[in-house]
Design a protein around this motif. Sequence first.
Motif, short mmCIF file in Angstrom:
data_model
loop_
_atom_site.label_atom_id
_atom_site.label_comp_id
_atom_site.label_asym_id
_atom_site.label_seq_id
_atom_site.Cartn_x
_atom_site.Cartn_y
_atom_site.Cartn_z
N SER A 1 0.82 -1.21 0.00
CA SER A 1 0.00 0.00 0.00
C SER A 1 0.86 1.26 0.00
N SER A 2 2.01 1.22 0.68
CA SER A 2 2.85 2.41 0.69
C SER A 2 3.53 2.60 -0.66
N GLU A 3 3.86 1.49 -1.33
CA GLU A 3 4.46 1.60 -2.66
C GLU A 3 3.43 2.14 -3.66
N ASN B 1 -0.44 9.67 12.24
CA ASN B 1 -1.15 10.42 11.21
C ASN B 1 -0.33 11.45 10.45
N PHE B 2 0.96 11.59 10.78
CA PHE B 2 1.79 12.57 10.10
C PHE B 2 3.06 11.92 9.56
N VAL B 3 3.57 12.48 8.46
CA VAL B 3 4.83 12.07 7.87
C VAL B 3 5.65 13.33 7.68
N THR B 4 6.92 13.30 8.11
CA THR B 4 7.79 14.46 7.95
C THR B 4 8.75 14.24 6.79
N THR B 5 9.46 15.29 6.42
CA THR B 5 10.32 15.25 5.25
C THR B 5 11.43 14.22 5.36
N GLY B 6 12.05 14.09 6.52
CA GLY B 6 13.20 13.21 6.66
C GLY B 6 12.87 11.73 6.79
N LEU B 7 11.61 11.37 6.92
CA LEU B 7 11.24 9.98 7.19
C LEU B 7 10.92 9.16 5.95
N ASN C 1 8.58 7.20 3.94
CA ASN C 1 7.28 6.62 4.26
C ASN C 1 7.26 5.96 5.62
N ALA C 2 8.33 6.09 6.39
CA ALA C 2 8.39 5.47 7.71
C ALA C 2 7.46 6.19 8.69
N TYR C 3 7.13 5.49 9.75
CA TYR C 3 6.29 6.08 10.79
C TYR C 3 7.15 6.78 11.83
N ILE C 4 6.62 7.81 12.43
CA ILE C 4 7.32 8.54 13.48
C ILE C 4 7.30 7.70 14.75
#
Length: 142
Positions: free
Chosen positions: A46-48, A93-99, A101-104
């Motif tokens: 799903s992330s791909e 529920n959030f994704v930051t620039t450095g991650l 598609n990984a989760y925080i």
Amino acid sequence: MNTSYKYNYMAHKPDALYGLAAQCLELLLKQLEGGAVGFLAGKMASSEAGLQDHRIRVSFSVDALAYFFKLMHKAGGLDAGPVAQLLIAVSKNFVTTGLGNAYISVGSLTVKYKQVVQRSATTVRALLVKMLKQLDEEFILR
């Protein structure tokens, strides 16, 4: 009432129970393993494809995101619920620039929520100033 009951020990019964328990445990472990593998495979697919990843992408770091929500919480913009619950929701529920598609990580977010660095404050301040300018432009509040 007959109270002279004599217990008859049956040697084969405990072995049968242990065997059944072992079978149940093995089946449970297989299901958990299959479920975890299936879950991870589905997550990767799903992330791909980008289909089921409905997380909100932000253009700043986890540090700045944590501080932004800390300010929102302190200023009364969020319900005064438990901070731990807030951080779990942010991490999911959030994704930051450095991650990518990984989760925080909730642990990382918690540390950054509690220990704010100057760079995070500067980043959030710049964003808040831009937001105020946008508000002024839209509603001419000068």
